[in-house]
Scaffold this motif. Structure first.
Motif: not given
Length: 119
Positions: A78-88, A64-68, A43-50
């Protein structure tokens, strides 16, 4: 110049959590917007968050809205990305990237960290 190093990836079961870190070099880290992107196999690279410099405004992909949650600690460069309720479908290589606040293009990229979510 900014050098970025991601860490915190790994293997987690669906529903679990991970926190990614993006550590940056340089004394002007606070002047940079930082983004997280991901690329899954085939797949192509996609935006997650900024997160912006200065006022730390955040923006998220709908998927990812509401989960990350993205956050930054300028004192630690340092920047963090907290990822909850992860899906496959969150399985991908995650990259952080930096751009000066006045620019559109992300000029600096890390090497990526693998996140694998098992079902």
């Amino acid at each position: 110049q900014v050098q970025l190093v991601e860490s915190g990836g790994g293997l987690v079961q669906a529903g679990g959590s991970l926190r990614l870190s993006c550590a940056a070099s340089g004394r002007t880290f606070s002047m940079y917007d930082i983004g997280w992107f991901r690329q899954a196999p085939g797949k192509e690279r996609e935006f997650v968050a900024t997160i912006t410099s200065g006022d730390s405004r955040t923006n998220y992909a709908d998927s990812v809205k509401g989960r990350f949650t993205i956050s930054r600690d300028n004192a630690k460069n340092t920047v963090y990305l907290q990822m909850n309720s992860l899906k496959p479908e969150d399985t991908a290589v995650y990259y952080c990237a930096a751009r000066l606040h006045s620019l559109v293009t992300y000029n600096y990229w890390g090497q990526g960290t693998q996140v694998t979510v098992s079902s």
